[in-house]
Scaffold this active site. Structure first.
Site, PDB file in Angstrom:
ATOM      1  CE  LYS A  13      -2.210  -0.821   3.883  1.00  0.00           C
ATOM      2  NZ  LYS A  13      -1.617  -2.166   4.140  1.00  0.00           N
ATOM      3  NE  ARG A  88      -4.373  -0.798   9.476  1.00  0.00           N
ATOM      4  CZ  ARG A  88      -3.453  -0.311   8.388  1.00  0.00           C
ATOM      5  NH1 ARG A  88      -3.553   0.806   8.086  1.00  0.00           N
ATOM      6  NH2 ARG A  88      -2.256  -0.871   8.562  1.00  0.00           N
ATOM      7  NE  ARG A 127       8.009  -2.472   6.641  1.00  0.00           N
ATOM      8  CZ  ARG A 127       6.790  -1.901   6.388  1.00  0.00           C
ATOM      9  NH1 ARG A 127       6.509  -1.301   5.505  1.00  0.00           N
ATOM     10  NH2 ARG A 127       5.826  -2.376   7.260  1.00  0.00           N
ATOM     11  NE  ARG A 133       6.740  -0.112  10.112  1.00  0.00           N
ATOM     12  CZ  ARG A 133       5.672   0.146   9.149  1.00  0.00           C
ATOM     13  NH1 ARG A 133       5.917   0.705   7.936  1.00  0.00           N
ATOM     14  NH2 ARG A 133       4.620  -0.539   9.349  1.00  0.00           N
ATOM     15  NE  ARG A 144       1.986  -4.394  11.019  1.00  0.00           N
ATOM     16  CZ  ARG A 144       2.998  -4.538  10.425  1.00  0.00           C
ATOM     17  NH1 ARG A 144       4.420  -4.942  10.786  1.00  0.00           N
ATOM     18  NH2 ARG A 144       3.142  -3.624   9.351  1.00  0.00           N
TER      19      ARG A 144
HETATM   20  P1  B4P Z   1       3.589  -1.991   2.473  1.00  0.00           P
HETATM   21  O1  B4P Z   1       2.546  -2.664   2.167  1.00  0.00           O
HETATM   22  O2  B4P Z   1       3.754  -0.545   1.577  1.00  0.00           O
HETATM   23  O3  B4P Z   1       3.445  -1.637   3.774  1.00  0.00           O
HETATM   24  P2  B4P Z   1       2.971  -0.318   4.491  1.00  0.00           P
HETATM   25  O4  B4P Z   1       2.362   0.739   3.925  1.00  0.00           O
HETATM   26  O5  B4P Z   1       3.790   0.161   5.725  1.00  0.00           O
HETATM   27  O6  B4P Z   1       1.654  -1.285   5.329  1.00  0.00           O
HETATM   28  P3  B4P Z   1       1.610  -1.521   6.864  1.00  0.00           P
HETATM   29  O7  B4P Z   1       0.049  -2.063   6.941  1.00  0.00           O
HETATM   30  O8  B4P Z   1       2.545  -2.614   7.121  1.00  0.00           O
HETATM   31  O9  B4P Z   1       1.513  -0.313   7.733  1.00  0.00           O
HETATM   32  P4  B4P Z   1       0.867   1.014   8.000  1.00  0.00           P
HETATM   33  O10 B4P Z   1       1.739   2.049   7.972  1.00  0.00           O
HETATM   34  O11 B4P Z   1      -0.394   1.196   7.030  1.00  0.00           O
HETATM   35  O12 B4P Z   1       5.194  -2.510   2.187  1.00  0.00           O
HETATM   36  C1  B4P Z   1       5.613  -3.644   2.875  1.00  0.00           C
HETATM   37  C2  B4P Z   1       6.950  -3.864   2.355  1.00  0.00           C
HETATM   38  O13 B4P Z   1       6.938  -4.690   1.170  1.00  0.00           O
HETATM   39  C3  B4P Z   1       8.002  -2.859   2.120  1.00  0.00           C
HETATM   40  O14 B4P Z   1       9.358  -3.258   2.573  1.00  0.00           O
HETATM   41  C4  B4P Z   1       8.108  -2.682   0.614  1.00  0.00           C
HETATM   42  O15 B4P Z   1       9.119  -2.578   0.247  1.00  0.00           O
HETATM   43  C5  B4P Z   1       7.744  -4.381   0.253  1.00  0.00           C
HETATM   44  N1  B4P Z   1       7.138  -4.362  -1.117  1.00  0.00           N
HETATM   45  C6  B4P Z   1       6.179  -3.806  -1.644  1.00  0.00           C
HETATM   46  N2  B4P Z   1       5.693  -4.027  -2.713  1.00  0.00           N
HETATM   47  C7  B4P Z   1       6.427  -5.037  -3.223  1.00  0.00           C
HETATM   48  C8  B4P Z   1       6.592  -5.802  -4.310  1.00  0.00           C
HETATM   49  N3  B4P Z   1       5.708  -5.796  -5.347  1.00  0.00           N
HETATM   50  N4  B4P Z   1       7.212  -6.958  -4.295  1.00  0.00           N
HETATM   51  C9  B4P Z   1       8.161  -7.040  -3.120  1.00  0.00           C
HETATM   52  N5  B4P Z   1       8.409  -6.480  -2.141  1.00  0.00           N
HETATM   53  C10 B4P Z   1       7.298  -5.277  -2.019  1.00  0.00           C
HETATM   54  O16 B4P Z   1       0.147   0.799   9.495  1.00  0.00           O
HETATM   55  C11 B4P Z   1       1.167   0.679  10.681  1.00  0.00           C
HETATM   56  C12 B4P Z   1       0.391   0.505  11.965  1.00  0.00           C
HETATM   57  O17 B4P Z   1      -0.223   2.059  12.048  1.00  0.00           O
HETATM   58  C13 B4P Z   1      -0.927  -0.383  12.114  1.00  0.00           C
HETATM   59  O18 B4P Z   1      -0.472  -1.501  12.395  1.00  0.00           O
HETATM   60  C14 B4P Z   1      -1.591   0.367  13.124  1.00  0.00           C
HETATM   61  O19 B4P Z   1      -1.253   0.267  14.567  1.00  0.00           O
HETATM   62  C15 B4P Z   1      -1.581   2.075  12.621  1.00  0.00           C
HETATM   63  N6  B4P Z   1      -2.507   2.175  11.922  1.00  0.00           N
HETATM   64  C16 B4P Z   1      -2.418   2.803  10.515  1.00  0.00           C
HETATM   65  N7  B4P Z   1      -3.641   3.083  10.212  1.00  0.00           N
HETATM   66  C17 B4P Z   1      -4.385   2.822  11.096  1.00  0.00           C
HETATM   67  C18 B4P Z   1      -6.110   3.008  10.896  1.00  0.00           C
HETATM   68  N8  B4P Z   1      -6.652   3.493  10.225  1.00  0.00           N
HETATM   69  N9  B4P Z   1      -6.653   2.684  12.068  1.00  0.00           N
HETATM   70  C19 B4P Z   1      -6.252   2.237  13.185  1.00  0.00           C
HETATM   71  N10 B4P Z   1      -4.622   2.138  13.199  1.00  0.00           N
HETATM   72  C20 B4P Z   1      -3.961   2.448  12.100  1.00  0.00           C
END
Ligand code: B4P
Length: 188
Positions: A13, A88, A127, A133, A144
């Protein structure tokens, strides 16, 4: 374009939101990034969010919803926005509906990036080696993914019922996934 980006942790995402926001000239608004910036800056919001994030839990809705409402009210969302990681759970989706209704606008698309659990776990562990992280440890990743299955996955049916769901396979190279997303959304 007013859209939300859905998908399990590690589906890509955050990675794709940056690219899509450039393509469509709209801000990508990541609730996770806003929380992390607040944790880093040691703000009151960051202090409240940190314990939930580190445990792999959702930050409570009242905190998250208020933060998104404030963010959507900023001037740069006039031409659209891409919400990354929000909503979410169903209550957040209903709250988003109410925010958009207050603004007199509607959602154009709910874009879901799909990926299987083994793949996302492998990506997040990779990652962890690179970025360190706090929520990318194995037990927290497991938590998660559980939270995703129980709280976030029901949003697929919610947005399908609205006729705005676009599902895209998140496996493959980052560029390939971007191309798939652009094609799926622009040709729908
Ligand atoms: P991403 O999937 O891009 O990770 P992310 O955006 O950080 O999503 P995530 O759900 O983990 O965290 P968020 O910040 O939203 O990528 C993951 C990895 O995969 C990266 O290393 C990337 O390089 C790699 N990758 C991507 N595409 C690839 C491909 N095609 N091939 C290979 N590798 C690839 O949330 C974090 C925390 O914040 C949550 O747990 C929660 O506590 C809080 N939070 C956020 N939003 C919230 C909400 N709406 N409500 C309540 N809590 C919330």
């Amino acid at each position: 374009m007013r859209a939300v980006l859905l998908g399990p942790p590690g589906a890509g995402k955050g990675t794709q939101a940056v690219r899509l926001s450039e393509r469509w000239s709209i801000p990508a608004i990541s609730t996770g990034d806003i929380f992390r910036a607040n944790v880093k800056g040691a703000t009151e919001l960051g202090r409240r969010a940190q314990e939930f994030m580190n445990a792999g839990a959702l930050v409570p809705d009242e905190i998250t919803n208020a933060m998104v409402r404030d963010r959507l009210a900023q001037d740069d969302t006039g031409e659209g926005f891409l919400l990354d990681g929000y909503p979410r759970n169903p209550d957040q989706a209903i709250e988003l509906d109410s925010m958009l209704a207050d603004m007199g606008i509607e959602l154009d698309a709910a874009i879901e990036i799909t990926a299987d659990m083994d793949e996302v776990t492998a990506r997040l562990l990779k990652r962890a080696e690179i970025e360190g992280r706090a929520d990318d440890t194995e037990p927290v990743i497991r938590k998660r993914l559980e939270v995703y299955a129980t709280s976030t996955a029901p949003l697929t049916a919610f947005y399908e019922g609205r006729g705005v769901l676009v599902q895209v396979d998140g496996l493959g190279a980052v560029d390939e996934v971007t191309d798939r997303l652009v094609a799926a959304v622009e040709n729908r």
